[in-house]
Design an enzyme around this catalytic site. Structure first.
Site, PDB file in Angstrom:
ATOM      1  N   ARG A  86      22.995  36.836 -28.436  1.00  0.00           N
ATOM      2  CA  ARG A  86      22.319  36.093 -27.369  1.00  0.00           C
ATOM      3  C   ARG A  86      20.819  36.317 -27.319  1.00  0.00           C
ATOM      4  O   ARG A  86      20.041  35.359 -27.279  1.00  0.00           O
ATOM      5  CB  ARG A  86      22.931  36.472 -26.005  1.00  0.00           C
ATOM      6  CG  ARG A  86      24.367  36.049 -25.861  1.00  0.00           C
ATOM      7  CD  ARG A  86      25.003  36.652 -24.627  1.00  0.00           C
ATOM      8  NE  ARG A  86      25.180  38.097 -24.753  1.00  0.00           N
ATOM      9  CZ  ARG A  86      25.684  38.877 -23.793  1.00  0.00           C
ATOM     10  NH1 ARG A  86      26.021  38.342 -22.642  1.00  0.00           N
ATOM     11  NH2 ARG A  86      25.837  40.167 -23.989  1.00  0.00           N
ATOM     12  N   ASP A 117      28.650  36.455 -23.908  1.00  0.00           N
ATOM     13  CA  ASP A 117      28.536  36.906 -25.290  1.00  0.00           C
ATOM     14  C   ASP A 117      29.465  36.064 -26.181  1.00  0.00           C
ATOM     15  O   ASP A 117      30.672  36.034 -25.962  1.00  0.00           O
ATOM     16  CB  ASP A 117      28.943  38.376 -25.368  1.00  0.00           C
ATOM     17  CG  ASP A 117      28.647  38.991 -26.721  1.00  0.00           C
ATOM     18  OD1 ASP A 117      28.256  38.251 -27.644  1.00  0.00           O
ATOM     19  OD2 ASP A 117      28.802  40.222 -26.852  1.00  0.00           O
TER      20      ASP A 117
END
Length: 148
Positions: free
Chosen positions: A9, A120
């Site tokens: 990310r 995630d």
């Protein structure tokens, strides 16, 4: 820009923000980096799916994962993170740093679509990485507009 391992990310967010800043000709005003709260992946390149997602959008990155340092809290004006667990860890770390100047926030607080958490995608698929990219793009655009 901070996530737990700095391979999915946060490198996507960093690359997206850097491109927005470059396109707006504001490079002289911004120092952009990404880091991890953990030391699991230090020195590793971003996940191949993150790199491929960025490439599909015409963005390259040479980032190598690193862990957040004490200096980050003293140097950066903002530390933007991806989820509540990152936020808790960063707030805890920042309490141990004297003269912390960074404002620590969830990147998702800037999302016009109000998706607060950027999940995630590590255990997901390409579509999950694309979702992260789109969230990061919306949030980074809104953050940049608000901040300059």
């Amino acid at each position: 820009l901070v996530s737990i391992g700095n391979i999915c990310r946060s490198p996507i967010a960093e690359a997206v923000f850097r491109k927005l800043v470059t396109d707006a000709k504001l490079e002289h005003k911004w120092m952009t980096d990404s880091a991890a709260v953990s030391d699991w992946n230090v020195g590793r390149s971003p996940d191949s799916r993150a790199l491929s997602c960025l490439r599909n959008h015409g963005i390259e990155t040479a980032h190598k994962a690193r862990q957040v340092t004490k200096e980050d809290f003293q140097t950066f004006d903002y530390i933007l993170c991806m989820d509540e667990s990152n936020l808790r860890d960063l707030n805890r770390k920042s309490n141990q740093v004297k003269d912390c100047k960074a404002k620590i926030e969830l990147l998702g607080t800037y999302d016009p679509q109000k998706q607060l958490i950027i999940e995630d995608p590590y255990y997901g698929n390409e579509k999950d990485f694309e979702t992260v990219y789109e969230q990061c793009l919306r949030c980074c655009k809104a953050f940049l507009e608000k901040s300059h």
